[in-house]
Design an enzyme around this catalytic site. Structure first.
Site, PDB file in Angstrom:
ATOM      1  N   GLU A  35      72.334  78.376  56.491  1.00 22.93           N
ATOM      2  CA  GLU A  35      71.277  78.700  57.238  1.00 22.93           C
ATOM      3  C   GLU A  35      71.568  80.020  57.978  1.00 22.93           C
ATOM      4  O   GLU A  35      72.796  80.473  58.350  1.00 22.93           O
ATOM      5  CB  GLU A  35      70.985  77.768  58.341  1.00 22.93           C
ATOM      6  N   ASP A 156      78.151  95.590  54.199  1.00 18.76           N
ATOM      7  CA  ASP A 156      78.316  94.489  54.863  1.00 18.76           C
ATOM      8  C   ASP A 156      79.349  93.756  54.048  1.00 18.76           C
ATOM      9  O   ASP A 156      79.266  92.517  53.711  1.00 18.76           O
ATOM     10  CB  ASP A 156      77.023  93.540  55.221  1.00 18.76           C
TER      11      ASP A 156
END
Length: 312
Positions: A35, A156
């Site tokens: 999530e 990232d």
């Protein structure tokens, strides 16, 4: 067309148990496996070929900025499709749902991330061969991105974004943070926009000095990934971060220490130091970084046959 209600973070979405057509695939949605703030990843099964499993990423698209991020992620994954160290995108769809849009990305399913492997090993450090295997796969993925025209910076790179595929190879994922906008930021208004982008789409523990302080006016380009690779190699070797992550001064001053144990060959330690150079110009590019580890020699010793994407 499939319609469903938007979900709020940390709440059940109602997608479990549903069967959805996405592109040329029909998938049965099983349980949620990850999530985020406005996204959720599910385990999904191919309805026509029951043995095939996928990761279904469901993203709430609230505005033009988030739509751009989704389109960028799709575009990068499509351009790198077929690379053994990039998570495969099998199908995708963007749906209009009332005032918002929702994106569905059907991706290769990988049941472990590097961060979960690191956290579950306790004090059992990797042998040098294991370090090189993981780092080889990461470098091959970064090489494929950096050799595009213009080069694609991931921005990232971190342990959370490296997944272990069913073929035993490590694969890079999460391409919403990528950029081909390589430049020096001179104007205060431009700096403000870029600082906001950096804050929202990069991870402090892997963030390069030039991203922490735009007033250095250094070129921000794919070399930010080289810094992140230095941080990542440090973590693979020592199971901890080179920097605290929240300490801007620690990063800008290059204030980190190589632990005495475990012992690795000097070329690995030297590579960490070279990639964690404060100035991006002083860092090697991805090809040079690989050469510093004598890549052909490593591939022979690991029993690796370089593919067309390889830095070898």
């Amino acid at each position: 067309m499939w319609r469903f209600k938007p979900f709020m973070p940390k709440e059940q979405t109602g997608l479990e148990g549903r069967t959805i057509d996405i592109g040329n695939l029909k998938v049965h949605v099983r349980n949620a496996i990850a999530e985020g703030g406005f996204s959720c990843v599910y385990l999904a099964r191919d309805v026509l070929h029951g043995s095939k499993q996928y990761a279904l990423k469901h993203i709430i698209v609230n505005d033009e900025e988030s739509l751009d991020l989704v389109l960028k992620e799709i575009s990068v994954m499509k351009s790198l499709k077929g690379h053994p160290n990039i998570v495969t995108l099998h199908a995708h769809a963007i749906l209009d749902v009332g005032r918002t849009k929702e994106a569905l990305l059907v991706m290769e399913y990988c049941d472990q991330s590097l961060v979960s492997v690191l956290e579950n090993r306790g004090a059992g450090f990797f042998e040098e061969k294991q370090v090189l295997l993981i780092f080889r796969d990461v470098c091959n993925a970064v090489f494929a991105m950096h050799c595009q025209s213009p080069p694609i910076a991931h921005r990232d790179l971190k342990a959370e974004n490296l997944l272990l595929g069913s073929d035993g190879l490590w694969k890079l994922c999460d391409f919403g943070s990528t950029s081909t906008n390589h430049k020096r930021f001179e104007k205060p208004e431009e700096m403000g926009i870029e600082e906001d982008n950096i804050r929202k789409h990069t991870t402090p523990a892997y963030r390069a000095p030039e991203m922490w302080d735009l007033y250095r006016r250094e070129l921000i380009n794919e070399k930010v990934d080289i810094w992140a690779l230095g941080c990542l190699l440090f973590r693979i070797c020592y199971f901890k971060s080179a920097f605290d992550g929240e300490s801007k001064l620690q990063v800008l001053n290059g204030n980190y220490r190589i632990p005495e144990l475990p012992k690795y060959r000097a070329s690995i330690i030297d590579l960490i130091r070279d990639m964690l150079q404060s100035s991006p110009d002083a860092r090697p590019d991805i090809t040079q970084a690989s050469a510093l580890l004598d890549w052909p020699f490593i591939c022979i010793n690991l029993g690796v046959v370089p593919c067309k994407w390889s830095v070898a």
